[in-house]
Design a protein around this motif. Structure first.
Motif, PDB file in Angstrom:
ATOM      1  N   ASN A 276       0.841  -1.191   0.000  1.00 17.04           N
ATOM      2  CA  ASN A 276       0.000   0.000   0.000  1.00 17.04           C
ATOM      3  C   ASN A 276       0.876   1.242   0.000  1.00 17.04           C
ATOM      4  OD1 ASN A 276      -2.556  -1.304   0.049  1.00 17.04           O
ATOM      5  ND2 ASN A 276      -2.286  -1.714   2.232  1.00 17.04           N
ATOM      6  N   PHE A 277       0.854   1.967  -1.108  1.00 17.06           N
ATOM      7  CA  PHE A 277       1.534   3.248  -1.217  1.00 17.06           C
ATOM      8  C   PHE A 277       0.501   4.356  -1.022  1.00 17.06           C
ATOM      9  CE2 PHE A 277       4.292   0.315  -3.342  1.00 17.06           C
ATOM     10  CZ  PHE A 277       5.571   0.796  -3.142  1.00 17.06           C
ATOM     11  N   ILE A 278       0.976   5.594  -0.919  1.00 12.90           N
ATOM     12  CA  ILE A 278       0.058   6.723  -0.764  1.00 12.90           C
ATOM     13  C   ILE A 278      -0.946   6.753  -1.909  1.00 12.90           C
ATOM     14  CG2 ILE A 278      -0.083   9.252  -0.905  1.00 12.90           C
ATOM     15  CD1 ILE A 278       2.456   9.379   0.777  1.00 12.90           C
TER      16      ILE A 278
ATOM     17  N   TYR B 104      10.540   0.890   5.076  1.00 12.67           N
ATOM     18  CA  TYR B 104       9.371   1.501   5.706  1.00 12.67           C
ATOM     19  C   TYR B 104       9.381   1.186   7.201  1.00 12.67           C
ATOM     20  CZ  TYR B 104       4.557   2.321   7.125  1.00 12.67           C
ATOM     21  OH  TYR B 104       3.435   2.753   7.794  1.00 12.67           O
TER      22      TYR B 104
ATOM     23  N   VAL C  10       7.790   3.324  10.860  1.00  8.92           N
ATOM     24  CA  VAL C  10       7.288   4.522  11.524  1.00  8.92           C
ATOM     25  C   VAL C  10       6.821   4.131  12.918  1.00  8.92           C
ATOM     26  CG1 VAL C  10       5.033   4.236  10.422  1.00  8.92           C
ATOM     27  CG2 VAL C  10       5.627   6.440  11.414  1.00  8.92           C
TER      28      VAL C  10
ATOM     29  N   ARG D 220       3.011   8.190  14.311  1.00  5.50           N
ATOM     30  CA  ARG D 220       1.783   7.990  13.533  1.00  5.50           C
ATOM     31  C   ARG D 220       0.588   8.651  14.230  1.00  5.50           C
ATOM     32  NH1 ARG D 220       0.575   6.175   8.328  1.00  5.50           N
ATOM     33  NH2 ARG D 220      -1.472   5.222   8.284  1.00  5.50           N
TER      34      ARG D 220
ATOM     35  N   TYR E  84      -2.207  15.655   8.918  1.00  8.40           N
ATOM     36  CA  TYR E  84      -1.823  14.343   8.399  1.00  8.40           C
ATOM     37  C   TYR E  84      -1.668  14.339   6.879  1.00  8.40           C
ATOM     38  CZ  TYR E  84      -1.917   9.418   7.191  1.00  8.40           C
ATOM     39  OH  TYR E  84      -1.610   8.191   6.672  1.00  8.40           O
TER      40      TYR E  84
ATOM     41  N   LYS F 191       2.018  12.838   6.168  1.00 11.51           N
ATOM     42  CA  LYS F 191       2.106  11.435   5.736  1.00 11.51           C
ATOM     43  C   LYS F 191       3.209  11.237   4.711  1.00 11.51           C
ATOM     44  CE  LYS F 191      -1.393  11.990   2.086  1.00 11.51           C
ATOM     45  NZ  LYS F 191      -2.771  11.661   1.660  1.00 11.51           N
TER      46      LYS F 191
ATOM     47  N   GLU G  56       5.356   7.807   4.648  1.00  8.17           N
ATOM     48  CA  GLU G  56       4.632   6.817   3.846  1.00  8.17           C
ATOM     49  C   GLU G  56       5.235   6.726   2.441  1.00  8.17           C
ATOM     50  OE1 GLU G  56       2.408   4.866   5.071  1.00  8.17           O
ATOM     51  OE2 GLU G  56       2.254   5.879   7.010  1.00  8.17           O
TER      52      GLU G  56
ATOM     53  N   SER H 113       5.762   6.315  -1.614  1.00  6.55           N
ATOM     54  CA  SER H 113       5.033   6.867  -2.752  1.00  6.55           C
ATOM     55  C   SER H 113       5.545   6.259  -4.052  1.00  6.55           C
ATOM     56  CB  SER H 113       5.219   8.393  -2.794  1.00  6.55           C
ATOM     57  OG  SER H 113       4.818   8.937  -4.033  1.00  6.55           O
TER      58      SER H 113
ATOM     59  N   SER I  80      12.288   5.902  12.873  1.00  2.00           N
ATOM     60  CA  SER I  80      11.419   5.896  11.689  1.00  2.00           C
ATOM     61  C   SER I  80      12.278   6.343  10.526  1.00  2.00           C
ATOM     62  CB  SER I  80      10.238   6.861  11.858  1.00  2.00           C
ATOM     63  OG  SER I  80       9.427   6.521  12.957  1.00  2.00           O
TER      64      SER I  80
ATOM     65  N   ARG J 187      11.177   9.498   4.087  1.00  2.09           N
ATOM     66  CA  ARG J 187      11.203   9.134   2.664  1.00  2.09           C
ATOM     67  C   ARG J 187      12.164  10.019   1.870  1.00  2.09           C
ATOM     68  NH1 ARG J 187       9.898   4.435   3.465  1.00  2.09           N
ATOM     69  NH2 ARG J 187      10.079   4.227   1.201  1.00  2.09           N
TER      70      ARG J 187
END
Length: 380
Positions: A32-34, A53, A55, A60, A69, A73, A77, A79, A121, A124
């Motif tokens: 699951n990507f953005i 990944y 976090v 969060r 958010y 994100k 998160e 992408s 964390s 990106r």
């Protein structure tokens, strides 16, 4: 979660904050990507230098409850844009300034010690994605060798301990690093670069960690924590409480942040962030231009827009809050980005340079619309 790192023959447990989940990028599956779900293989992850990944639960919950958010994100998160971005993995010449494994000496007064390749964390936009989240050979392995180098360079007045994030190491490991730094009279300050105050501020409630900073003070040196708040939505009540407590014991605080498209490319947001930092006793230090890092160049903001934002921040702050510099950490040195001239040129000066005679010198290049980095601007 615990992992290990060997320092001078000793195996040390690295304690990291609780994770939201295990890292799905390490196995072939639907991720699951953005932007949505996508099938990803380990080979794709490696070929595109995709950051792991991870976090913390704390972060969060903080960004969800912050009301920001939709912007924050993007910091943690993954992408689709990470698969398509151009760039390199060493944008500031770290390899060529490495004088011992895990130790860099680019500017005369400052040494940079990479203590770990782990973070609580993973950002990106990380500019050290070639190192973080991996078993890297670019982190400090022989503290004695580093100490011998420092001893031979009395012009060095401070050491910055970074990584990765040094505060994922247990406090005993940090004391071992200090064992090799505090004896040198020509070092007058020890800095720690960290985003842990955003990701897991409870780390700073450890009494043993408070004693670590007191040890630096007793040695007659300044203890400095360089926080990394990119957005006011990252500044929690827990972080503020820890900062105020450590300040009361003599620890100094600076903040650096990165100008990030979709995250904080707004003068209102950054002015509010810097004002909050100032209110807590954290001096706004650097606003970094995003770097053209492979898989992270989509975070870059054009220089023209960056200058508009920088000027807009200053227009919203009081005089005593205007302490940041808009900086490009280029392989030739730290470049302060000043302004556009009426002649269509971008004016800059070297805030730091390996050649001391270049520090403070103003220079310019013709502007090219959309340029985000010095190398995007034509010479002449």
């Amino acid at each position: 979660m615990k992992t290990t790192r060997t320092i001078q023959g000793k195996t040390t447990k690295l304690k990291v904050a609780p994770l939201i989940s295990s890292d799905p990028l390490l196995s072939s599956k639907i991720i699951n990507f953005i932007e949505g779900a996508r099938a990803v293989t380990p080979a794709e992850v490696e070929a595109n230098s995709i950051t792991r990944y991870r976090v913390t639960k704390f972060y969060r919950e903080q960004i969800i409850n912050s009301g920001h958010y939709d912007q924050l994100k993007f910091i943690v998160e993954p992408s689709f844009e990470e698969f398509d971005g151009p760039g390199t993995l060493d944008t500031s010449g770290e390899h060529e300034n490495t004088v011992a494994p895990g130790f860099q000496h680019k500017y005369a007064q400052t040494g940079l010690l990479l203590a770990t390749d782990r973070c609580a964390s993973y950002c990106r936009y990380c500019f050290r994605k070639r190192i973080v989240g991996k078993d890297s050979d670019e982190i400090a392995a022989d503290l004695g060798q580093i100490a011998r180098y420092i001893g031979g360079h009395p012009e060095m007045t401070n050491v910055l301990i970074s990584g990765g994030d040094p505060f994922v190491l247990n406090t005993a490991s940090l004391h071992e690093i200090l064992d090799h730094l505090l004896p040198f009279p020509h070092l007058n300050s020890i800095r720690f670069g960290t985003k842990m105050l955003a990701y897991a501020p409870q780390r700073f409630e450890d009494p043993a960690l408070v004693a670590l900073f007191e040890r630096i003070h007793v040695a007659g040196k300044s203890a400095v924590i360089v926080t990394h708040f990119d957005h006011i939505g990252e500044i929690s009540a827990d972080a503020e409480r820890s900062i105020r407590s450590l300040r009361a014991r003599g620890t100094q605080f600076l903040n650096q942040c990165v100008l990030l498209a979709k995250v904080n490319d707004d003068p209102d947001i950054l002015a509010a962030t810097f004002a909050k930092c100032h209110h807590m006793g954290v001096r706004p230090y650097y606003l970094f231009q995003g770097r053209p890092v492979k898989g992270a160049s989509h975070f870059q903001v054009p220089l023209r827009r960056g200058l508009e934002i920088s000027h807009g921040i200053n227009q919203r702050l009081s005089g005593i809050q205007k302490t940041f510099k808009y900086i490009m950490s280029h392989y030739t040195g730290k470049i302060e980005i000043l302004d556009f001239g009426t002649d269509g040129r971008v004016y800059m000066r070297y805030h730091q340079n390996k050649a001391s005679e270049k520090i403070g010198k103003i220079f310019s290049r013709p502007n090219l619309e959309g340029a985000c980095w010095l190398d995007d601007l034509p010479e002449g």
